[in-house]
Write a protein that holds these residues in place. Structure first.
Motif: not given
Ligand code: FO1
Length: 321
Positions: A9, A36, A91
């Motif tokens: 990410g 993820d 989202l």
């Molecule tokens: N990270 C959070 O900390 N809180 C969220 O509500 C959240 C929503 C989300 C929605 C879409 C997306 O593409 C990523 C999102 N993330 C969110 C990031 C994600 O959880 C993680 O940081 C990655 O999966 C790790 O790479």
């Protein structure tokens, strides 16, 4: 020069912004973790594909790390007000459009690779973004959750819903044995002039890609051209939960630990200035002196570009003359 990057990410997204300032974007292929991925409100969300797409498109939120800049969360707030299951996952309103498009294409019969290419086209991205597989693979985190006993959580439940507060027993990639690795992914590794392992979480971002059939072997075949940037600086990850997960797989939370974890396919390694003293130990792991030391903190695109140049030089130093 063809360059292939293995990516998770935020750390990967930041790095890639620099990379496409050094290498023509159309010469860059990014192989992305899909462990993820989660279905939320019936929508297929691919957080790491989203991050790579948004960072490459220049629309990512630099502060938050994930999602889009200038985002609002009105739909999620309303879903929370309505008490809708899964609305702990935030989202964004702009982000929703990506998940709607992806889900629609998947329902119409497109593969994840095809739908990713379509989304990338929508953001005018010239680089190739390849999911590690078109098949379902899910990162599961088994935790000790007293007094309820052990729990097997989806990665997003562990990280976002429960805030990584649980003691982790095991990380596994559900579905990985049955999942097929697209030929394009393996070709992208074996036909690149440099392969870069982005500064992403080794346990939940890079390991799922490495667990895909044939990927580790492909990397070993081009080992001299593989360079990794340490995601651990001064014994800590810059963000995320790698400090909690590395010990679970028996890896020290240090640049040396990460280099050792990748040792069987790594040709070169980039560490931060603060870890300069670790360079000789990493050189010993690699069986050679190909360790670059530099400032790896990507505060802006210029810093990402400097890091990308150094990583490329380190990777290219393994090319036959
Ligand atoms: N990270 C959070 O900390 N809180 C969220 O509500 C959240 C929503 C989300 C929605 C879409 C997306 O593409 C990523 C999102 N993330 C969110 C990031 C994600 O959880 C993680 O940081 C990655 O999966 C790790 O790479």
């Amino acid at each position: 020069m063809k360059v292939t990057a293995l990516a998770g990410g935020v750390g990967a997204g930041k790095f890639l912004r620099g990379l496409v300032r050094v290498v023509p974007p159309q010469d860059v292929t990014v192989v992305v973790n899909t462990g993820d991925d989660i279905v939320v409100h019936g929508l297929h969300v691919s957080p790491d594909l989203d991050s790579v797409t948004y960072w490459l498109a220049g629309v990512a939120d630099r502060e938050r790390g994930w999602g889009r800049a200038g985002e609002s969360f009105r739909a999620t707030e309303e879903l929370r007000r309505l008490g809708v299951e899964g609305s702990w996952f935030g989202l964004g309103d702009l982000d929703l459009a990506t998940h709607v498009l992806r889900t629609r294409l998947l329902l119409e019969g497109a593969t994840l690779t095809e739908s990713t290419a379509e989304v990338a086209r929508g953001f005018a991205i010239a680089s190739r973004i390849l999911p590690m597989t078109d098949d379902p693979v899910t990162t599961r985190i088994e935790v000790v959750a007293d007094p309820d006993g052990p729990l097997d959580l989806h990665f997003q439940e562990y990280w976002v819903e429960r805030g990584a507060r649980d003691q982790v027993k095991r990380v596994h990639f559900e579905g990985v044995e049955a999942a097929r690795t697209p030929g394009d992914v393996l070709d992208a590794i074996t036909q690149a002039q440099v392969v870069i392992i982005c500064p992403s979480n080794p346990v939940v971002s890079i390991d799922p890609i490495l667990a895909m059939a044939g990927v580790r072997d492909a990397l070993r075949r081009v080992r001299d051209l593989v360079v990794s940037i340490s995601p651990i600086v001064g014994g800590k990850p810059l963000r995320g939960m790698a400090d909690k997960l590395l010990p679970v797989i028996g890896v020290d939370v240090s640049a040396v630990g990460v280099a050792g974890h990748y040792a069987d396919f790594l040709g070169a390694f980039v560490v931060d200035e603060v870890d300069r003293a670790l360079a000789p130990a990493i050189g010993d792991i690699l069986g050679g002196p190909r360790v670059a030391v530099t400032d790896t903190i990507m505060v802006d695109d210029a810093a990402s570009e400097r890091l990308a140049r150094i990583a490329l030089e380190a990777g290219l130093s393994g090319s036959p003359a």
